[in-house]
Every structure is written in structure tokens, then in C-alpha cells.
Scaffold this active site. Structure first.
Site, short mmCIF file in Angstrom:
data_model
loop_
_atom_site.label_atom_id
_atom_site.label_comp_id
_atom_site.label_asym_id
_atom_site.label_seq_id
_atom_site.Cartn_x
_atom_site.Cartn_y
_atom_site.Cartn_z
N TYR A 32 -5.55 -6.87 -1.49
CA TYR A 32 -4.81 -5.68 -1.92
C TYR A 32 -3.31 -5.91 -1.75
CZ TYR A 32 -3.00 -0.89 -1.84
OH TYR A 32 -2.26 0.25 -2.07
N TRP A 86 -5.89 2.92 5.95
CA TRP A 86 -5.98 2.57 4.54
C TRP A 86 -7.23 1.74 4.28
CZ3 TRP A 86 -4.96 4.24 0.12
CH2 TRP A 86 -5.09 3.42 -1.01
N GLU A 123 -3.98 8.37 -1.63
CA GLU A 123 -3.06 8.58 -0.52
C GLU A 123 -3.36 9.91 0.17
OE1 GLU A 123 -1.14 6.49 0.84
OE2 GLU A 123 -0.88 4.94 -0.68
#
Length: 221
Positions: free
Chosen positions: A32, A62, A54
Site C-alpha cells: 500500500y 489503518w 478514512e
């Protein structure tokens, strides 16, 4: 100790590339970081997906969100704005039973509300950091109107900001248009993800590679 034998906030992996600690823990985070985070995303669909993710990430890591990303895409119709805006109470209940996503009623309802607000932006006037966007604009254009004139140049993790003047202004503007889960910290994280700011650490192999920002924090030529 890091893989390069010191206590730096950067970790040099077996491939010889330097990354921040958070991106050097697992392969999915490395991928990522290397291929997506901080690269420019401007289109409505792409910005809406990242805004939604988000929002779900708030209060969580995350990695937790990234590993459920395909589940989120399936649950939210590939983040098709018009499809998500049409979700009703029955859809909310179905999503609350979906183990492939984060089952948080407030965040689920916020994603649906944000899809509807995204549609409303298409015909709104007086949008953007200077109020110069109007009908025909979209969520991507609105968000990108808050790009700063310079970006941070952090040499250590502790120097990476969590909010900015622009993220606070963007949060305020989005809330004015009915968006939810769009606080200044979440909006700064969104700006990092989309490439509006470059917070790659100095020395990272990704610093200055977005095509938007030079390594010294000035706009790329």
C-alpha cells in the site's frame, strides 16, 4: 533496532528501500505504501472511497481497514456514489450483520449520508477554498481546492503533523455540506492518502515521487 541497524524512524528492507516503520511491518502495508499512499487521486469515485475508508479508520489502525478493503467495496457497491446514496434502513441493518466490514452504525450511516452529500455537491455553488467552484464540480475538485502551497518536510515520525490549516478548513466546508466523520485529523489523513500533502519522511524512497511535490516541499515543476 531497525533492519538497517539503527534507531531511525526509517526501516531499510531486504529490497534496499527505506520506508517508515508503519509501512515496514507487513507485506500488505508495504505494498500500500509503495504503490498507492500519497499518489494523486482526484476523481469523485476515488476520493469518495478514501473518504469513506478514512471515516471507518477513525479510532482504529489503518491495517484493520486495509485488510477489510475488499469487504468494504463489496458492501458499498464498489463505492459507487449513486448506489450508496440509495441505501435505506434495511441496507443499514444488513451492513450491521456483515462481518467483512467494521460494523459501526454511526460510520455506516455516515458513509450513506456522505454519498448523498457528494451528489448534492454536483449542483452546489460557492464551493472550494476560494469559493470559486460551482455547479458541475465534484467532491474531488472540492477536496483538491484545499491543497496547500507547501507540504511538510518531516525528518522523523514525530515531525509529521496530524492537522493543518487546510485540513481544518476542509473539515469545516464538508460539514457545512452535510458530511459526517470529517474532522480535521481525519481530513489531514485523507489529504496524505490522496497526495494533497507529502508527509513521506526525508530519506524514504517515496519522498517526492508523487509528481505533485518536490522532495523539498515545494510544488513539483
Amino acid at each position: 533496532m531497525t533492519e538497517n541497524g539503527d534507531d531511525s524512524d526509517l526501516v531499510v528492507g531486504p529490497d534496499g528501500l527505506a520506508r517508515p516503520r508503519w509501512a515496514a511491518v507487513h507485506e500488505d502495508l508495504r505494498s500500500y505504501y509503495d504503490t498507492e499512499w500519497g499518489l494523486p487521486v482526484r476523481d469523485e469515485h476515488g476520493v469518495f472511497e478514501r473518504l469513506a475508508l478514512e471515516g471507518f479508520q477513525s479510532g482504529l489502525s489503518w491495517a484493520t481497514i486495509l485488510r477489510r478493503r475488499e469487504g468494504f467495496r463489496r458492501a458499498f457497491a464498489g463505492f459507487d456514489v449513486d448506489a450508496v446514496a440509495a441505501y435505506d434502513a434495511a441496507d443499514v441493518e444488513a451492513l450491521l450483520a456483515d462481518t467483512g466490514i467494521i460494523r459501526h452504525r454511526g460510520k455506516i450511516e455516515a458513509t450513506i449520508a456522505n454519498a448523498r452529500a457528494t451528489i448534492a455537491l454536483r449542483t452546489a455553488t460557492g464551493l472550494g477554498a476560494r469559493g470559486d467552484l460551482g455547479p458541475g464540480s465534484d467532491l474531488g475538485q472540492l477536496v483538491w481546492s484545499y491543497r496547500p502551497q507547501r507540504t511538510p518536510v518531516p525528518a522523523a515520525a514525530g515531525e509529521v503533523p496530524t492537522t493543518s490549516t487546510e485540513s481544518r478548513a476542509l473539515a469545516k466546508e464538508l460539514k457545512r455540506h452535510g458530511f459526517r466523520f470529517v474532522g480535521p485529523t481525519t481530513m489531514f489523513a485523507l489529504m496524505e492518502a490522496l497526495g494533497l500533502v507529502d508527509t513521506h519522511l526525508v530519506g524514504s524512497h517515496r519522498r517526492g515521487t508523487s509528481g505533485i511535490w518536490a522532495a523539498d516541499g515545494t510544488p513539483a515543476a
